[in-house]
Design a protein around this motif. Structure first.
Motif, PDB file in Angstrom:
ATOM      1  N   ARG A 178       0.999  -0.966  -0.069  1.00 19.87           N
ATOM      2  CA  ARG A 178       0.034  -0.246   0.090  1.00 19.87           C
ATOM      3  C   ARG A 178       0.491   1.676  -0.164  1.00 19.87           C
ATOM      4  NH1 ARG A 178      -4.700  -2.897   2.960  1.00 19.87           N
ATOM      5  NH2 ARG A 178      -2.813  -2.471   4.591  1.00 19.87           N
ATOM      6  N   THR A 179       1.911   1.308   0.539  1.00 16.60           N
ATOM      7  CA  THR A 179       2.934   2.621   1.227  1.00 16.60           C
ATOM      8  C   THR A 179       3.694   2.341  -0.130  1.00 16.60           C
ATOM      9  OG1 THR A 179       2.964   1.908   3.325  1.00 16.60           O
ATOM     10  CG2 THR A 179       4.809   3.567   2.227  1.00 16.60           C
ATOM     11  N   ARG A 180       4.031   1.887  -0.688  1.00 18.31           N
ATOM     12  CA  ARG A 180       4.404   1.392  -2.490  1.00 18.31           C
ATOM     13  C   ARG A 180       3.917   1.981  -3.488  1.00 18.31           C
ATOM     14  NH1 ARG A 180       6.440  -4.093  -3.986  1.00 18.31           N
ATOM     15  NH2 ARG A 180       3.859  -3.923  -5.223  1.00 18.31           N
ATOM     16  N   GLN A 181       2.328   1.794  -3.389  1.00 15.74           N
ATOM     17  CA  GLN A 181       1.379   2.084  -4.441  1.00 15.74           C
ATOM     18  C   GLN A 181       1.008   4.060  -4.551  1.00 15.74           C
ATOM     19  OE1 GLN A 181      -1.674  -0.981  -4.452  1.00 15.74           O
ATOM     20  NE2 GLN A 181      -0.869  -2.486  -5.940  1.00 15.74           N
ATOM     21  N   GLY A 182       0.719   4.014  -3.299  1.00 16.48           N
ATOM     22  CA  GLY A 182       0.898   5.282  -2.195  1.00 16.48           C
ATOM     23  C   GLY A 182       1.606   6.163  -3.237  1.00 16.48           C
ATOM     24  N   ALA A 183       2.839   6.069  -2.711  1.00 16.15           N
ATOM     25  CA  ALA A 183       3.743   6.400  -3.417  1.00 16.15           C
ATOM     26  C   ALA A 183       3.594   6.733  -4.538  1.00 16.15           C
ATOM     27  CB  ALA A 183       5.441   6.113  -2.810  1.00 16.15           C
ATOM     28  N   LEU A 184       3.905   5.720  -5.610  1.00 19.70           N
ATOM     29  CA  LEU A 184       3.582   5.879  -6.837  1.00 19.70           C
ATOM     30  C   LEU A 184       2.501   6.808  -7.422  1.00 19.70           C
ATOM     31  CD1 LEU A 184       4.418   5.003  -9.975  1.00 19.70           C
ATOM     32  CD2 LEU A 184       3.155   2.508  -9.810  1.00 19.70           C
TER      33      LEU A 184
ATOM     34  N   GLY B 142       7.823   2.379 -17.502  1.00 20.16           N
ATOM     35  CA  GLY B 142       9.341   2.666 -18.147  1.00 20.16           C
ATOM     36  C   GLY B 142       9.313   3.822 -16.512  1.00 20.16           C
ATOM     37  N   GLN B 143       8.234   4.812 -16.413  1.00 23.54           N
ATOM     38  CA  GLN B 143       8.550   6.151 -15.421  1.00 23.54           C
ATOM     39  C   GLN B 143       8.582   5.721 -14.135  1.00 23.54           C
ATOM     40  OE1 GLN B 143       5.457   8.043 -17.915  1.00 23.54           O
ATOM     41  NE2 GLN B 143       6.436   9.953 -17.356  1.00 23.54           N
ATOM     42  N   ALA B 144       7.167   4.468 -14.211  1.00 21.74           N
ATOM     43  CA  ALA B 144       7.607   3.990 -12.799  1.00 21.74           C
ATOM     44  C   ALA B 144       8.408   3.319 -12.166  1.00 21.74           C
ATOM     45  CB  ALA B 144       6.229   2.809 -12.650  1.00 21.74           C
TER      46      ALA B 144
ATOM     47  N   THR C   2       8.068  -5.320 -13.975  1.00 25.64           N
ATOM     48  CA  THR C   2       7.182  -6.399 -13.953  1.00 25.64           C
ATOM     49  C   THR C   2       6.287  -5.662 -12.147  1.00 25.64           C
ATOM     50  OG1 THR C   2       7.733  -8.085 -15.152  1.00 25.64           O
ATOM     51  CG2 THR C   2       5.667  -8.311 -13.273  1.00 25.64           C
ATOM     52  N   THR C   3       6.662  -5.215 -11.509  1.00 21.17           N
ATOM     53  CA  THR C   3       6.161  -5.231 -10.212  1.00 21.17           C
ATOM     54  C   THR C   3       5.420  -3.471 -11.072  1.00 21.17           C
ATOM     55  OG1 THR C   3       7.850  -6.279  -8.870  1.00 21.17           O
ATOM     56  CG2 THR C   3       6.096  -4.624  -7.618  1.00 21.17           C
ATOM     57  N   ALA C   4       6.154  -2.891 -11.014  1.00 20.32           N
ATOM     58  CA  ALA C   4       6.328  -1.611 -11.469  1.00 20.32           C
ATOM     59  C   ALA C   4       4.005  -1.102 -12.070  1.00 20.32           C
ATOM     60  CB  ALA C   4       7.222  -0.825 -12.206  1.00 20.32           C
ATOM     61  N   ARG C   5       4.096  -2.359 -13.093  1.00 18.45           N
ATOM     62  CA  ARG C   5       3.502  -2.253 -14.242  1.00 18.45           C
ATOM     63  C   ARG C   5       1.885  -3.461 -13.024  1.00 18.45           C
ATOM     64  NH1 ARG C   5       5.289  -6.234 -17.335  1.00 18.45           N
ATOM     65  NH2 ARG C   5       6.486  -5.035 -18.655  1.00 18.45           N
ATOM     66  N   LYS C   6       2.604  -3.854 -12.378  1.00 17.58           N
ATOM     67  CA  LYS C   6       1.762  -4.656 -11.813  1.00 17.58           C
ATOM     68  C   LYS C   6       0.495  -3.633 -11.067  1.00 17.58           C
ATOM     69  CE  LYS C   6       2.030  -9.381 -11.988  1.00 17.58           C
ATOM     70  NZ  LYS C   6       2.425 -11.058 -11.663  1.00 17.58           N
ATOM     71  N   ASP C   7       1.311  -2.880  -9.921  1.00 17.92           N
ATOM     72  CA  ASP C   7       0.577  -0.957  -9.166  1.00 17.92           C
ATOM     73  C   ASP C   7      -0.176  -1.079 -10.106  1.00 17.92           C
ATOM     74  OD1 ASP C   7       2.434  -2.680  -7.178  1.00 17.92           O
ATOM     75  OD2 ASP C   7       3.945  -1.498  -6.942  1.00 17.92           O
ATOM     76  N   LEU C   8       0.848  -0.135 -11.549  1.00 20.42           N
ATOM     77  CA  LEU C   8       0.305   0.766 -11.928  1.00 20.42           C
ATOM     78  C   LEU C   8      -1.479   0.536 -12.495  1.00 20.42           C
ATOM     79  CD1 LEU C   8       3.056   2.355 -14.881  1.00 20.42           C
ATOM     80  CD2 LEU C   8       1.006   3.639 -12.693  1.00 20.42           C
ATOM     81  N   GLN C   9      -1.527  -1.136 -12.894  1.00 17.61           N
ATOM     82  CA  GLN C   9      -2.667  -1.766 -13.182  1.00 17.61           C
ATOM     83  C   GLN C   9      -3.254  -1.444 -11.562  1.00 17.61           C
ATOM     84  OE1 GLN C   9      -1.003  -5.363 -14.702  1.00 17.61           O
ATOM     85  NE2 GLN C   9      -1.289  -4.827 -16.592  1.00 17.61           N
ATOM     86  N   ALA C  10      -2.747  -2.015 -11.081  1.00 15.03           N
ATOM     87  CA  ALA C  10      -3.592  -2.322  -9.138  1.00 15.03           C
ATOM     88  C   ALA C  10      -4.147  -1.121  -9.084  1.00 15.03           C
ATOM     89  CB  ALA C  10      -3.272  -2.038  -7.961  1.00 15.03           C
ATOM     90  N   LEU C  11      -3.420   0.280  -9.302  1.00 15.46           N
ATOM     91  CA  LEU C  11      -4.285   1.466  -9.193  1.00 15.46           C
ATOM     92  C   LEU C  11      -5.556   1.846 -10.183  1.00 15.46           C
ATOM     93  CD1 LEU C  11      -0.427   3.526  -8.272  1.00 15.46           C
ATOM     94  CD2 LEU C  11      -2.568   2.385  -6.515  1.00 15.46           C
TER      95      LEU C  11
ATOM     96  N   VAL D  89      -0.487   3.636 -21.577  1.00 15.45           N
ATOM     97  CA  VAL D  89       0.057   4.585 -20.853  1.00 15.45           C
ATOM     98  C   VAL D  89      -0.974   5.038 -20.270  1.00 15.45           C
ATOM     99  CG1 VAL D  89      -0.184   6.984 -21.111  1.00 15.45           C
ATOM    100  CG2 VAL D  89       0.721   6.357 -23.005  1.00 15.45           C
ATOM    101  N   TYR D  90      -0.376   5.235 -18.476  1.00 18.39           N
ATOM    102  CA  TYR D  90      -1.747   5.641 -17.716  1.00 18.39           C
ATOM    103  C   TYR D  90      -1.822   7.360 -17.219  1.00 18.39           C
ATOM    104  CZ  TYR D  90      -1.032   0.277 -16.388  1.00 18.39           C
ATOM    105  OH  TYR D  90      -1.165  -0.589 -16.258  1.00 18.39           O
ATOM    106  N   THR D  91      -3.582   7.343 -16.921  1.00 21.33           N
ATOM    107  CA  THR D  91      -3.536   8.830 -16.792  1.00 21.33           C
ATOM    108  C   THR D  91      -4.348   9.179 -15.004  1.00 21.33           C
ATOM    109  OG1 THR D  91      -5.782   9.039 -17.683  1.00 21.33           O
ATOM    110  CG2 THR D  91      -3.126   9.731 -19.240  1.00 21.33           C
ATOM    111  N   LEU D  92      -4.301  10.700 -14.707  1.00 20.15           N
ATOM    112  CA  LEU D  92      -5.529  10.090 -13.464  1.00 20.15           C
ATOM    113  C   LEU D  92      -6.855  10.072 -13.915  1.00 20.15           C
ATOM    114  CD1 LEU D  92      -3.842  13.344 -11.228  1.00 20.15           C
ATOM    115  CD2 LEU D  92      -3.845  10.645 -11.020  1.00 20.15           C
ATOM    116  N   ALA D  93      -7.269   9.308 -13.493  1.00 20.60           N
ATOM    117  CA  ALA D  93      -8.934   9.194 -13.970  1.00 20.60           C
ATOM    118  C   ALA D  93      -9.399  10.628 -12.731  1.00 20.60           C
ATOM    119  CB  ALA D  93      -9.175   8.613 -12.670  1.00 20.60           C
ATOM    120  N   HIS D  94     -10.303  10.748 -13.777  1.00 17.59           N
ATOM    121  CA  HIS D  94     -10.646  12.376 -13.596  1.00 17.59           C
ATOM    122  C   HIS D  94     -10.985  12.718 -12.491  1.00 17.59           C
ATOM    123  CE1 HIS D  94     -13.090  16.020 -14.116  1.00 17.59           C
ATOM    124  NE2 HIS D  94     -14.362  15.260 -13.369  1.00 17.59           N
TER     125      HIS D  94
END
Length: 78
Positions: A6-12, A26-28, A42-51, A67-72
Motif C-alpha cells: 500500500r505504501t509503495r503504491q501510494g508513493a507511486l 518505464g517511468q514507474a 513487472t512489479t511497477a506494471r502490476k502496481d499501475l494496473q492495481a491503481l 499509458v496511465y493517466t489520472l482518472a477524472h
C-alpha cells in the motif's frame, strides 16, 4: 494487501499526481529505483494496473505501449 505494498503504491500514485499527464511503466520503474523501492519492471506494471482497477488511474493504449493517466474522479478528489 500488506502495508508495504500500500505504501509503495501510494508513493507511486503521489508521483503520478505530481507529474500529471501520461505515465508509463518505464517511468514507474525509474521512480521506484530512484526512491529505493527497487522492484522489477513487472512489479511497477502490476502496481499501475492495481491503481487502475481501483479507479484511480485510467489505462490507455495497446498492451505493449500502455499509458496511465489520472482518472477524472481521482484528480478531482485527490
Amino acid at each position: 494487501m500488506s502495508d508495504r505494498i500500500r505504501t509503495r503504491q501510494g508513493a507511486l500514485l503521489a508521483e503520478v499526481r505530481r507529474v500529471g499527464g501520461r505515465f508509463t511503466t518505464g517511468q514507474a520503474h525509474r521512480f521506484y529505483r530512484a526512491t529505493g523501492w527497487g522492484p522489477c519492471r513487472t512489479t511497477a506494471r502490476k502496481d499501475l494496473q492495481a491503481l487502475a482497477r481501483l479507479g484511480l488511474l485510467d489505462e490507455r493504449g495497446p498492451v505493449n505501449a500502455r499509458v496511465y493517466t489520472l482518472a477524472h474522479a481521482a484528480a478531482v478528489t485527490g
